[in-house]
Design a protein around this motif. Structure first.
Motif, PDB file in Angstrom:
ATOM      1  N   ASP A 187       0.842  -1.193   0.000  1.00  0.00           N
ATOM      2  CA  ASP A 187       0.000   0.000   0.000  1.00  0.00           C
ATOM      3  C   ASP A 187       0.882   1.250   0.000  1.00  0.00           C
ATOM      4  O   ASP A 187       1.798   1.381   0.806  1.00  0.00           O
ATOM      5  N   SER A 190       0.497   3.529   3.527  1.00  0.00           N
ATOM      6  CA  SER A 190       0.964   3.029   4.816  1.00  0.00           C
ATOM      7  C   SER A 190       2.225   2.185   4.684  1.00  0.00           C
ATOM      8  O   SER A 190       2.882   1.905   5.679  1.00  0.00           O
ATOM      9  N   MET A 192       2.377  -0.884   4.019  1.00  0.00           N
ATOM     10  CA  MET A 192       2.132  -2.254   4.473  1.00  0.00           C
ATOM     11  C   MET A 192       1.672  -3.103   3.295  1.00  0.00           C
ATOM     12  O   MET A 192       0.959  -2.620   2.422  1.00  0.00           O
ATOM     13  N   ARG A 194      -0.606  -5.604   1.219  1.00  0.00           N
ATOM     14  CA  ARG A 194      -2.041  -5.878   1.286  1.00  0.00           C
ATOM     15  C   ARG A 194      -2.371  -7.074   0.421  1.00  0.00           C
ATOM     16  O   ARG A 194      -1.910  -7.167  -0.720  1.00  0.00           O
ATOM     17  N   GLU A 449      -7.975   4.747  -6.021  1.00  0.00           N
ATOM     18  CA  GLU A 449      -7.950   4.711  -4.558  1.00  0.00           C
ATOM     19  C   GLU A 449      -7.197   5.914  -4.008  1.00  0.00           C
ATOM     20  O   GLU A 449      -7.632   6.540  -3.055  1.00  0.00           O
ATOM     21  N   ARG A 453      -8.488   8.666  -1.335  1.00  0.00           N
ATOM     22  CA  ARG A 453      -7.852   8.875  -0.042  1.00  0.00           C
ATOM     23  C   ARG A 453      -7.341  10.302   0.097  1.00  0.00           C
ATOM     24  O   ARG A 453      -7.420  10.911   1.168  1.00  0.00           O
ATOM     25  N   MET A 456     -10.160  12.543   0.905  1.00  0.00           N
ATOM     26  CA  MET A 456     -10.589  12.431   2.297  1.00  0.00           C
ATOM     27  C   MET A 456      -9.590  13.085   3.247  1.00  0.00           C
ATOM     28  O   MET A 456      -9.966  13.595   4.296  1.00  0.00           O
ATOM     29  N   VAL A 457      -8.309  13.081   2.869  1.00  0.00           N
ATOM     30  CA  VAL A 457      -7.323  13.783   3.695  1.00  0.00           C
ATOM     31  C   VAL A 457      -7.609  15.285   3.658  1.00  0.00           C
ATOM     32  O   VAL A 457      -7.605  15.969   4.678  1.00  0.00           O
TER      33      VAL A 457
ATOM     34  N   GLN B  26      -3.203  -4.834   7.799  1.00  0.00           N
ATOM     35  CA  GLN B  26      -2.672  -4.080   8.920  1.00  0.00           C
ATOM     36  C   GLN B  26      -2.643  -2.594   8.584  1.00  0.00           C
ATOM     37  O   GLN B  26      -2.257  -2.210   7.493  1.00  0.00           O
ATOM     38  N   THR B  27      -3.053  -1.785   9.537  1.00  0.00           N
ATOM     39  CA  THR B  27      -2.897  -0.346   9.349  1.00  0.00           C
ATOM     40  C   THR B  27      -1.632   0.070  10.088  1.00  0.00           C
ATOM     41  O   THR B  27      -1.220  -0.575  11.037  1.00  0.00           O
ATOM     42  N   SER B  28      -1.035   1.155   9.607  1.00  0.00           N
ATOM     43  CA  SER B  28       0.173   1.613  10.299  1.00  0.00           C
ATOM     44  C   SER B  28      -0.175   2.862  11.088  1.00  0.00           C
ATOM     45  O   SER B  28      -1.305   3.351  11.049  1.00  0.00           O
ATOM     46  N   LEU B  30       0.780   5.723  10.493  1.00  0.00           N
ATOM     47  CA  LEU B  30       0.580   6.855   9.576  1.00  0.00           C
ATOM     48  C   LEU B  30      -0.795   6.770   8.936  1.00  0.00           C
ATOM     49  O   LEU B  30      -0.904   6.601   7.734  1.00  0.00           O
ATOM     50  N   ASP B  32      -4.368   7.614   7.343  1.00  0.00           N
ATOM     51  CA  ASP B  32      -5.180   8.674   6.765  1.00  0.00           C
ATOM     52  C   ASP B  32      -6.638   8.346   7.094  1.00  0.00           C
ATOM     53  O   ASP B  32      -6.934   7.233   7.533  1.00  0.00           O
ATOM     54  N   PRO B  33      -7.539   9.300   6.894  1.00  0.00           N
ATOM     55  CA  PRO B  33      -8.937   9.062   7.317  1.00  0.00           C
ATOM     56  C   PRO B  33      -9.539   7.799   6.698  1.00  0.00           C
ATOM     57  O   PRO B  33     -10.359   7.142   7.323  1.00  0.00           O
ATOM     58  N   VAL B  34      -9.148   7.452   5.467  1.00  0.00           N
ATOM     59  CA  VAL B  34      -9.764   6.305   4.798  1.00  0.00           C
ATOM     60  C   VAL B  34      -9.063   5.010   5.190  1.00  0.00           C
ATOM     61  O   VAL B  34      -9.706   4.014   5.501  1.00  0.00           O
ATOM     62  N   GLY B  35      -7.749   5.039   5.180  1.00  0.00           N
ATOM     63  CA  GLY B  35      -7.004   3.842   5.544  1.00  0.00           C
ATOM     64  C   GLY B  35      -6.940   2.853   4.411  1.00  0.00           C
ATOM     65  O   GLY B  35      -7.603   2.999   3.394  1.00  0.00           O
ATOM     66  N   PRO B  36      -6.106   1.814   4.557  1.00  0.00           N
ATOM     67  CA  PRO B  36      -5.903   0.866   3.457  1.00  0.00           C
ATOM     68  C   PRO B  36      -7.014  -0.171   3.314  1.00  0.00           C
ATOM     69  O   PRO B  36      -6.978  -0.968   2.388  1.00  0.00           O
ATOM     70  N   PHE B  39     -11.123   0.913   0.640  1.00  0.00           N
ATOM     71  CA  PHE B  39     -11.358   0.753  -0.793  1.00  0.00           C
ATOM     72  C   PHE B  39     -11.500  -0.714  -1.197  1.00  0.00           C
ATOM     73  O   PHE B  39     -12.439  -1.046  -1.929  1.00  0.00           O
TER      74      PHE B  39
END
Lengths: 501, 145
Positions: A187, A190, A192, A194, A449, A453, A456-457, B26-28, B30, B32-36, B39
């Motif tokens: 991703d 982040s 990470m 996915r 995506e 995002r 939204m930020v 997993q989210t980290s 860092l 953001d409002p939406v996150g991984p 979507f």
């Protein structure tokens, strides 16, 4: 006179001997690719991308070569439509309706030359339209923020699903398959991984070239195994090839009208060349009325879809270059090419890398003229190439695909993935699920995506931000209309059946 | 009818499995409002919905090939997978000749023509890639010469 000075710069790049040679080679190769049954423009461009990549051409040269192939394949598609009654790709379907009957009447040569001239008119006018319209649209596109881009991607998926397919649910599912595949990998935000299921090879994500070659080229091999290569022999004779001046003069208004219709259809993101040739044919048919004899082999019925098809191919480049949203399957493949060359299409392309854009436009104009000069006298040679039997052609295509993909990363995993996509493509096409949205999803998923995002930020998580500007609201309305409206217009948009002997 | 219902069901399960694995992302720190996660969940949701619609309103069945054709399609897949594995250790020429020959035989069942097509394609493409396009292909396995 901005355009003229820009165009002069473009010709300065495109007219260098090396680039010119690439354009001529590309046109020749493209016409062959388009003419061979089972190898359409998307197919051909897709299997050539990895090879150009490994040849180490710079961005402009690679782009010139591949767009020449693209335009050439659009020209070549008509040869198999007219002589074999096999459309090389979806938009060429409309050419079979009058082209094949005309060829059976013994006027195959006339039909081929006439359609070549019509292709030239359509493509030439569309390239001029592209030149005028694209810089304007690029200026508008500067007002696009993440919310607008998200809406634009949605619009592309909706119109593609709505117009180009017979079943909305299946088109939507196909888009989702593509988007879901695009999510695999690390991703961006982040950092990470996915949805990799612990597989190291999937950490980089799925390469779109692997998906494209699998879905288009490998799936085609399965279809040929199923049909045992039947129906790929020439049923009509081609005797003398002359220039049918009378027919060309009689269809000049048809060509101009069809080019206009095709260009507009091509600009709509997601609609593409199929809609262009379809609308061009149908509008000419209704203009001519019952006495026009459309469907029985009249010159107008050959000229209209070919002009429309090629104009739409040019028009589809407008949203692709200015917004990064392709209008058809083949432009999706061209977008993949740009991304491979590390060129990001969008409004900044016109200001940051004008040499790419104007070099491309100049080479399109050159390719067009080369194609016209090449196609009229050399049509007999291309017809000879059609005689390559399927049992040599298709294994050859497979092996070229394997080498191309293998040369990208040198890993057998990509090859397995490609075979997997081939199987997927076979099943999807059997079930009448369109495969172009899958490609579009893989290509655009990451950007879509990111747009969401980022929006939204900016708004700190307020979803209403997506509908905060008039442009965004307009795009959403078009997206929903483009998806829903065709359900009610099914009867109107019904495609004519292919002629069977 | 039946094909679409089965297809819809399979895709529905896949979409749900996809959504389930999306919740495991997993989210980290860092964030953001939406996150991984959002979507992929959204995409899975739309896919599940479309699969349901396909199941409930199926199209007519396509013309599926007969069982024997399926067998040869399966064989083609096996050949391609084997080819993918063989390309690195065995070099280009031998696996390509065999794989192209088998595919050619499956499209048009004439053994001699297929064998010639396989050998011809293998050698022709090798010369084309190696010498005309300058790709670094290994022709034959190492240690043969």
């Amino acid at each position: 006179m901005d355009i003229l000075s820009n165009l002069a710069m473009g010709f300065g790049i495109a007219l260098s001997p090396f680039t010119l040679m690439l354009a001529v080679a590309g046109c020749f190769l493209g016409t062959i690719i388009g003419a061979l049954p089972g190898l359409g423009p998307s197919n051909g461009v897709a299997i050539l991308i990895p090879l150009t990549f490994t040849m180490g051409l710079d961005a402009t040269s690679a782009l010139v070569l591949m767009t020449a192939v693209y335009y050439g394949a659009m020209y070549g598609g008509r040869i198999s439509s007219i002589l074999l009654n096999i459309p090389g790709d979806e938009p060429a379907l409309m050419t079979t309706l009058d082209g094949y009957p005309m060829a059976k009447e013994g006027r195959a040569g006339d039909a081929l030359v006439l359609s070549g001239v019509a292709s030239f008119v359509g493509a030439f006018l569309a390239t001029i339209g592209l030149m005028l319209l694209a810089p304007m649209l690029a200026r508008v596109a500067f007002y696009f923020g993440p919310a607008e881009y998200f809406a634009l991607y949605l619009l592309a998926f909706c119109t593609l699903g709505g117009m180009a397919s017979n079943n909305q649910a299946k088109a939507a599912l196909a888009s989702c398959i593509g988007l879901a595949i695009a999510m695999i990998g690390v991703d961006n935000n982040s950092g990470m991984p996915r949805l990799t299921y612990g597989n190291m090879h999937l950490m980089d994500g799925v390469d779109f070239l692997v998906a494209i070659v699998g879905l288009f080229a490998i799936a085609e091999v399965f279809f040929f195994i199923e049909s045992h290569g039947k129906g790929s022999s020439i049923g009509v004779k081609l005797d003398k090839v002359g220039i049918p001046w009378k027919d060309i003069m009689a269809t000049k208004w048809t060509m101009l009208r069809a080019s206009g219709v095709g260009f507009v259809a091509g600009i709509l993101p997601g609609a593409g060349a199929s809609l262009g040739s379809f609308l061009a044919y149908m509008s000419e048919k209704s203009l001519a009325g019952d006495k026009g004899g459309f469907g029985t082999g009249v010159p107008k019925g050959v000229a209209a879809p070919e002009a429309g098809n090629n104009a739409a191919a040019g028009g589809a480049l407008v949203p692709m270059l200015t917004l990064g949203v392709p209008g058809s399957g083949t432009t999706a493949v061209l977008l993949a090419l740009l991304m491979t060359l590390n060129i990001t299409p969008g409004p900044t392309l016109f200001t940051d890398r004008p040499e790419v854009v104007w070099g491309l436009i100049a080479s399109l104009l050159i390719a067009n003229i080369v194609l016209l000069l090449m196609n009229v006298p050399m049509v007999k040679i291309f017809v000879k190439i059609l005689m390559v039997p399927a049992w040599v052609l298709l294994p050859g295509v497979t092996m070229i695909s394997f080498v191309g993909i293998y040369s990208l990363s040198g890993s057998y995993f990509d090859l397995l993935l490609m075979v997997g996509f081939g199987v997927l493509g076979y099943v999807l096409r059997k079930l009448d699920v369109p495969t172009v949205p899958v490609i579009l999803g893989i290509l655009l998923g990451g950007n879509m995506e990111n747009a969401l995002r980022r929006a939204m930020v900016l708004s700190d998580g307020d979803a209403l931000f997506l509908w905060s500007s008039p442009i965004a609201i307009g795009l959403w309305i078009f997206a929903i209309a483009g998806f829903v409206a065709p359900m009610f217009m099914r009867g109107l948009l019904r495609k004519p059946q292919r002629i069977t002997d | 009818m039946a094909s679409d219902r089965i297809f819809g069901l399979v895709m529905l399960f896949l979409a749900l499995a996809y959504m389930a694995s999306a919740t495991q992302i997993q989210t980290s720190f860092l964030a953001d409002p939406v996150g991984p996660r959002a979507f992929p969940l959204l995409v899975g949701g739309v896919a599940a919905l479309s699969s349901l619609v396909i199941m409930l309103r199926p199209d007519p069945d396509p013309d599926w090939p007969v069982a024997r054709t399926f067998l040869s399609l399966g064989l083609a897949v096996v050949v391609l997978v084997a080819y993918a594995y063989a390309l690195k250790p065995l070099g280009f020429v031998i696996p390509t000749a065999i794989a192209a020959g088998i595919l050619s035989y499956q499209i048009s069942p004439r053994p001699l023509a297929a064998a010639l097509a396989g050998i011809g394609l293998s050698l022709g493409l090798f010369v084309l890639f190696k010498f005309a396009l300058g790709l670094s292909l290994i022709g034959l396995p190492k240690g043969w010469f």
